[in-house]
Scaffold this motif. Structure first.
Motif: not given
Ligand code: GLN
Length: 282
Positions: A95, A189-192, A213-214
């Motif tokens: 991203r 850039n972890p899953p968040y 990953a999300l």
């Molecule tokens: N910002 C991301 C998205 O487009 C999420 C990426 C993440 O969880 N590392 O959804």
């Protein structure tokens, strides 16, 4: 066979009807991909007829894009920090907002920085490989729990010429690295994403990018908080953690950093003024 202009006309309308972003740009990029020409060259070639093979390939790719498959997976590559990275299903597509992690690293570390950096959950390798390129004396450990990201990161490291300074290790976040003050920099850039938000993500992300990953566990915070704590036990005194997170997670992660014993703790905002990156010094 259809011409360039006819293909643009047909698929621009089909993409718009399917809710695809930037329909005109999308068809131009896919046409460039199947013809091997660049977008600029295509502009003057409206009457140029596609070959049967190009036409068949274009139809197939456009149908997949109209079904909301991400353009990056169809092209097989995506740009990050001005460089081309191979991507495929099974790795998160880099991203643009994640480029801020690299900008921050460049503010915090001198260009000649030596020693070791780590990237927890490397995906395509966008962060790990870019760090190795921006800091030519740094060595980087990239981890991921899944084989596809490690394979794609290795491919990108080879293509961009940094394999000799990049170690790939299969593990969950930083779990397999002994707690020891070894690292000067840790990025992730972890899953968040929260489990509640996940179903509301756009179809490209929700239906095609890797869920692992999300989604970051409860409140999206489980994995980011784990990384804050794991990094604290592995950074050298004075080393930096730079961690991307969701826009509502700044306060919780500053608190996690405080309890993990970091000293200089702050949240960086994105262009929209939203909390997006934790920066903390061990
Ligand atoms: N910002 C991301 C998205 O487009 C999420 C990426 C993440 O969880 N590392 O959804």
């Amino acid at each position: 066979m259809p011409t360039v202009a006819q293909s643009i006309h047909q698929w621009r309308a089909a993409f718009a009807a399917a809710g695809v972003d930037s329909p005109r740009l999308t068809i131009e990029l896919l046409l460039a991909h199947v013809t091997g020409l660049d977008r600029g060259a295509l502009i003057g070639m409206g009457n140029h007829e596609l070959t049967p093979a190009q036409s068949a390939q274009l139809q197939a790719l456009c149908a997949r894009r109209a079904a909301r498959e991400p353009l990056a997976y169809l092209l097989g590559h995506w740009d990050f920090y001005g460089r081309r990275f191979a991507v495929k299903p099974g790795v998160l597509i880099p991203r643009p907002e994640t480029e801020a992690v690299i900008d921050l690293a460049r503010k915090l570390l001198p260009p000649g920085a030596q020693g070791w950096a780590a990237d927890a959950g490397c995906g395509s390798g966008a962060l790990a490989v870019t760090l190795a390129l921006e800091f030519p004396h740094l060595r980087v450990v990239a981890t991921d729990l899944h084989p596809t990201p490690l394979q794609v990161t290795a491919e990108n490291a080879r293509a961009l010429g940094v394999s000799s300074r990049l170690a790939l290790v299969r593990m969950d976040a930083l779990t397999g690295l002994k707690p020891a003050a070894l690292f000067d920099l840790m990025v992730s850039n972890p899953p968040y994403v929260t489990p509640q938000d996940y179903p509301t993500l756009q179809p490209e992300v929700r239906d095609f990018e890797p869920q692992e990953a999300l989604v970051g566990g409860q409140s999206g915070l489980i994995i980011p908080e784990t990384i804050v704590h794991q990094a604290a036990a592995r950074l050298k005194p004075g080393g930096w953690l730079i961690l991307e997170h969701g826009m509502e997670q700044g306060a919780a992660l500053r608190q996690a950093a405080t309890s993990a014993g970091y000293k200089d703790i702050r949240t960086e905002k994105d262009f929209a003024g939203l909390d997006r990156i934790l920066v903390a010094q061990a």
